[in-house]
Scaffold this active site. Sequence first.
Site, mmCIF file in Angstrom:
data_model
loop_
_atom_site.group_PDB
_atom_site.id
_atom_site.type_symbol
_atom_site.label_atom_id
_atom_site.label_comp_id
_atom_site.label_asym_id
_atom_site.label_seq_id
_atom_site.Cartn_x
_atom_site.Cartn_y
_atom_site.Cartn_z
ATOM 1 N N CYS A 2 0.860 -1.176 0.000
ATOM 2 C CA CYS A 2 0.000 0.000 0.000
ATOM 3 C C CYS A 2 0.898 1.228 0.000
ATOM 4 O O CYS A 2 1.963 1.251 0.592
ATOM 5 C CB CYS A 2 -0.939 0.097 1.187
ATOM 6 S SG CYS A 2 -2.043 -1.293 1.347
ATOM 7 N N ARG A 27 3.673 -0.478 -4.943
ATOM 8 C CA ARG A 27 3.449 -0.958 -3.570
ATOM 9 C C ARG A 27 2.124 -1.706 -3.416
ATOM 10 O O ARG A 27 1.835 -2.257 -2.353
ATOM 11 C CB ARG A 27 3.462 0.227 -2.597
ATOM 12 C CG ARG A 27 4.750 1.010 -2.614
ATOM 13 C CD ARG A 27 4.658 2.195 -1.697
ATOM 14 N NE ARG A 27 4.615 1.790 -0.309
ATOM 15 C CZ ARG A 27 5.675 1.601 0.463
ATOM 16 N NH1 ARG A 27 6.873 1.803 -0.021
ATOM 17 N NH2 ARG A 27 5.545 1.234 1.708
ATOM 18 N N TRP A 74 -2.853 -2.849 -1.507
ATOM 19 C CA TRP A 74 -2.577 -4.288 -1.631
ATOM 20 C C TRP A 74 -3.370 -4.919 -0.496
ATOM 21 O O TRP A 74 -3.049 -4.744 0.676
ATOM 22 C CB TRP A 74 -1.085 -4.563 -1.478
ATOM 23 C CG TRP A 74 -0.719 -6.001 -1.710
ATOM 24 C CD1 TRP A 74 -0.455 -6.589 -2.916
ATOM 25 C CD2 TRP A 74 -0.579 -7.032 -0.730
ATOM 26 N NE1 TRP A 74 -0.167 -7.918 -2.729
ATOM 27 C CE2 TRP A 74 -0.230 -8.228 -1.406
ATOM 28 C CE3 TRP A 74 -0.716 -7.075 0.658
ATOM 29 C CZ2 TRP A 74 -0.016 -9.439 -0.748
ATOM 30 C CZ3 TRP A 74 -0.506 -8.280 1.316
ATOM 31 C CH2 TRP A 74 -0.157 -9.446 0.615
ATOM 32 N N ASN A 100 -1.503 2.483 5.614
ATOM 33 C CA ASN A 100 -0.665 1.408 5.091
ATOM 34 C C ASN A 100 -0.198 0.577 6.273
ATOM 35 O O ASN A 100 0.433 1.116 7.180
ATOM 36 C CB ASN A 100 0.541 2.028 4.352
ATOM 37 C CG ASN A 100 1.666 1.037 4.127
ATOM 38 O OD1 ASN A 100 1.432 -0.149 3.984
ATOM 39 N ND2 ASN A 100 2.884 1.519 4.093
ATOM 40 N N GLY A 101 -0.529 -0.702 6.294
ATOM 41 C CA GLY A 101 -0.099 -1.558 7.396
ATOM 42 C C GLY A 101 -1.202 -2.518 7.783
ATOM 43 O O GLY A 101 -2.177 -2.696 7.052
ATOM 44 N N GLU A 479 16.159 -18.913 -7.840
ATOM 45 C CA GLU A 479 15.797 -17.552 -8.251
ATOM 46 C C GLU A 479 15.089 -17.565 -9.616
ATOM 47 O O GLU A 479 14.095 -16.867 -9.828
ATOM 48 C CB GLU A 479 17.057 -16.671 -8.279
ATOM 49 C CG GLU A 479 16.873 -15.284 -8.882
ATOM 50 C CD GLU A 479 15.767 -14.471 -8.241
ATOM 51 O OE1 GLU A 479 15.271 -14.812 -7.168
ATOM 52 O OE2 GLU A 479 15.360 -13.471 -8.881
ATOM 53 N N LYS A 483 11.294 -16.223 -10.358
ATOM 54 C CA LYS A 483 11.037 -15.183 -11.360
ATOM 55 C C LYS A 483 9.986 -15.647 -12.357
ATOM 56 O O LYS A 483 9.082 -14.901 -12.717
ATOM 57 C CB LYS A 483 12.364 -14.855 -12.080
ATOM 58 C CG LYS A 483 12.471 -13.498 -12.636
ATOM 59 C CD LYS A 483 12.941 -12.450 -11.644
ATOM 60 C CE LYS A 483 12.464 -12.637 -10.257
ATOM 61 N NZ LYS A 483 13.106 -11.873 -9.239
ATOM 62 N N GLU A 486 6.437 -15.899 -10.607
ATOM 63 C CA GLU A 486 5.768 -14.674 -10.169
ATOM 64 C C GLU A 486 5.220 -13.828 -11.313
ATOM 65 O O GLU A 486 4.254 -13.102 -11.120
ATOM 66 C CB GLU A 486 6.635 -13.846 -9.205
ATOM 67 C CG GLU A 486 7.787 -13.079 -9.805
ATOM 68 C CD GLU A 486 8.523 -12.230 -8.768
ATOM 69 O OE1 GLU A 486 9.753 -12.137 -8.872
ATOM 70 O OE2 GLU A 486 7.891 -11.657 -7.880
ATOM 71 N N HIS A 502 14.670 -38.389 -6.132
ATOM 72 C CA HIS A 502 14.185 -38.860 -4.830
ATOM 73 C C HIS A 502 12.703 -38.589 -4.637
ATOM 74 O O HIS A 502 12.226 -38.561 -3.504
ATOM 75 C CB HIS A 502 15.022 -38.233 -3.703
ATOM 76 C CG HIS A 502 16.456 -38.656 -3.749
ATOM 77 N ND1 HIS A 502 16.865 -39.944 -3.461
ATOM 78 C CD2 HIS A 502 17.584 -37.987 -4.130
ATOM 79 C CE1 HIS A 502 18.186 -40.043 -3.623
ATOM 80 N NE2 HIS A 502 18.636 -38.865 -4.034
ATOM 81 N N LYS A 597 5.537 -4.646 -4.624
ATOM 82 C CA LYS A 597 7.004 -4.555 -4.620
ATOM 83 C C LYS A 597 7.573 -4.521 -3.211
ATOM 84 O O LYS A 597 8.584 -5.132 -2.931
ATOM 85 C CB LYS A 597 7.402 -3.284 -5.374
ATOM 86 C CG LYS A 597 8.884 -3.066 -5.495
ATOM 87 C CD LYS A 597 9.453 -3.915 -6.586
ATOM 88 C CE LYS A 597 10.952 -3.720 -6.755
ATOM 89 N NZ LYS A 597 11.531 -4.893 -7.427
HETATM 90 C C1 AGP Z 1 11.341 -10.520 -6.190
HETATM 91 O O1 AGP Z 1 11.126 -10.697 -7.541
HETATM 92 C C2 AGP Z 1 10.192 -10.528 -5.369
HETATM 93 N N1 AGP Z 1 9.211 -9.653 -5.845
HETATM 94 C C3 AGP Z 1 10.336 -10.649 -3.862
HETATM 95 O O2 AGP Z 1 10.676 -11.976 -3.638
HETATM 96 C C4 AGP Z 1 11.324 -9.752 -3.090
HETATM 97 O O3 AGP Z 1 12.635 -10.072 -3.403
HETATM 98 C C5 AGP Z 1 11.061 -9.937 -1.577
HETATM 99 O O4 AGP Z 1 9.778 -9.505 -1.278
HETATM 100 C C6 AGP Z 1 12.064 -9.220 -0.714
HETATM 101 O O5 AGP Z 1 12.040 -7.845 -0.912
HETATM 102 P P1 AGP Z 1 13.215 -6.915 -0.450
HETATM 103 O O6 AGP Z 1 14.432 -7.305 -1.202
HETATM 104 O O7 AGP Z 1 12.764 -5.532 -0.760
HETATM 105 O O8 AGP Z 1 13.400 -7.149 1.025
#
Ligand code: AGP
Length: 602
Positions: A2, A27, A74, A100-101, A479, A483, A486, A502, A597
């Site tokens: 948010c 956000r 969000w 926000n929170g 990673e 990617k 998501e 396994h 984000k």
């Molecule tokens: C990355 O593509 C993600 N959107 C997410 O995993 C992100 O890395 C995670 O939320 C941590 O965020 P930060 O690096 O701002 O702490």
Amino acid sequence: MCGIVGYIGRKDAKEILLHGLEKLEYRGYDSAGIYVQNKAHEGHLFKEKGRIAALREKVDTSVEASAGIGHTRWATHGAPSVRNAHPHQSASERFTIVHNGVIENYQEVKDAYLADIDLKSDTDTEIIVQLIAWFVEEDDLTTKDAFKKAIVALEGSYAIALMDSEDPDVIYAAKNKSPLLLGKGDGFNVICSDAMAMIKETDQFVELMDKEVATVTRESLVIEDFSGDVIDRDAYTAEIDSDDLEKGTYPYYMLKEIDEQPAVMRKLLQKYQDDNGDLTVDQEIVDTMLESDRIYIIAAGTSYHAGLVGKQLIESMTHIPTEVHVSSEFGYHTPILSEKPFFIFISQSGETADSRQVLVKTNALGHPSLTVTNVAGSTLSRESNFTLLLHAGPEIAVASTKAYTAQIAVLAILSEVVGKSKGLIHKGTMLHDIGIVANAMQAIVDDKEKIEELAAEYLSISRNAFYIGRGMDYHVALEAALKLKEISYIQTEGFAAGELKHGTIALIEEGTPVIALVTEKGVAGHTRGNLQETKARGAHTMVISMDGLDRPDDQIVIPHVNPLLSALVSVVPTQLLSYYCSLHRGNDVDKPRNLAKSVTVE
Ligand code: AGP
């Protein structure tokens, strides 16, 4: 998660708020709203489900107002909808807030004070504004005192802005855990979750801290603590180049940010170089690390994956044992710590609530900490002992790319400097090696058409996919899988290549894409063998190998780099595969569903 904005001045508040929300859309982007009021005490509330663009359509352009607050959401409590979108108002509509929170005790607050009030939304936020109204009406408090009394009653995280239609010349603000900045202007003042939102208006910002209340008018910004003592705090200049906030000719920020990686590598080498041309970091960080007997890396998501690579870098160059932990687990299930731990928090945003709760605990225990972040002045940076910046420029796409590679590069630089100080390394090579990495990255991004074709061939219709690897390649597989899932919504697993047989190999069907990363000599043959095992069961296999370990049929061959840094290069084709896959599927690459984000809730 948010984003909130507020403006009180002389210009058209609607436009400034909408523009600010567009910059904060990273956000959260499931619904949004603004509330503006004029001096004649007329308030106007506009809310819409979806993106800021949808809200913009809904706002009545004929409304004139020079003060207001706004929010992009969000969802935590209550589905994304107009009814649950902020701002929220008290029953009489006199008070309006954005938040926000997460208010953890909202049910208790509701039961204690608001049992007779019909709430209009399903949010935890609405109880805040109803509570403020209740204190004004029942306890005959001023708005500011009611605001203070309400926030003292709240448990959880919040950044709040409040307006009172009976006093249209002031915005009140307060925060706990969630970030909030106050921006100073000439004849106007602003509030925002991130300086990016208001950089067009001002570059002078003051941080609001937990347990403080700000009274913001056109002419003044007054910060006080709960007992009413005024706090004098200097403004700082936010160094944000507004050009960095634009996509330019790129269709999506993600592609721009992938392409920027070679430049980020070069910039880091400049930033961490001394006058003699040697890599350097703050000696106090080096000394504190050398005094420690164990390093604990704490992070979430992509940053956690960078931490896994970081562990290998730190252990091989400094010989200090290193553990990597997911922050949301570590804080509540803390392992037995060594006698002299040193904590490294990795966070692009510097605001991740899961990581921050760990930092609060390690600070309470008196353990030294370093934050590796892209955002100077962010919460994690402020609250840890040391900071190393990523210098990657703003990362706007939800899917992190250049921050991941910058995090690894910073950890490589740090490891070499500490290793040298410890006498383990005589002549450092990272300056040269990261330069080579930059060139290798450039070669890959210059050849992206080929990766676009592979994305279409392998991933356009698949339901699931696998990335496999061993050692460093396994970390990159994790990673790469994150990617892809998501932004493409393909169910993807990153797997230790040897572990597939396994159990998980049962998931391989005719045509399942399995992508192997092969950059480590000692295990290259084993990984190729594991890939063959999936091929024998119908998998559609692809190999991303490093020059020197490649075979004629490999689909992608990355240039040869120092194997310790291979993650920096091998990840780039996987970022591009995800990007093109998401693009071909018609997804919003930069704003994937359900995500945000900056994850400021636990
Ligand atoms: C990355 O593509 C993600 N959107 C997410 O995993 C992100 O890395 C995670 O939320 C941590 O965020 P930060 O690096 O701002 O702490």
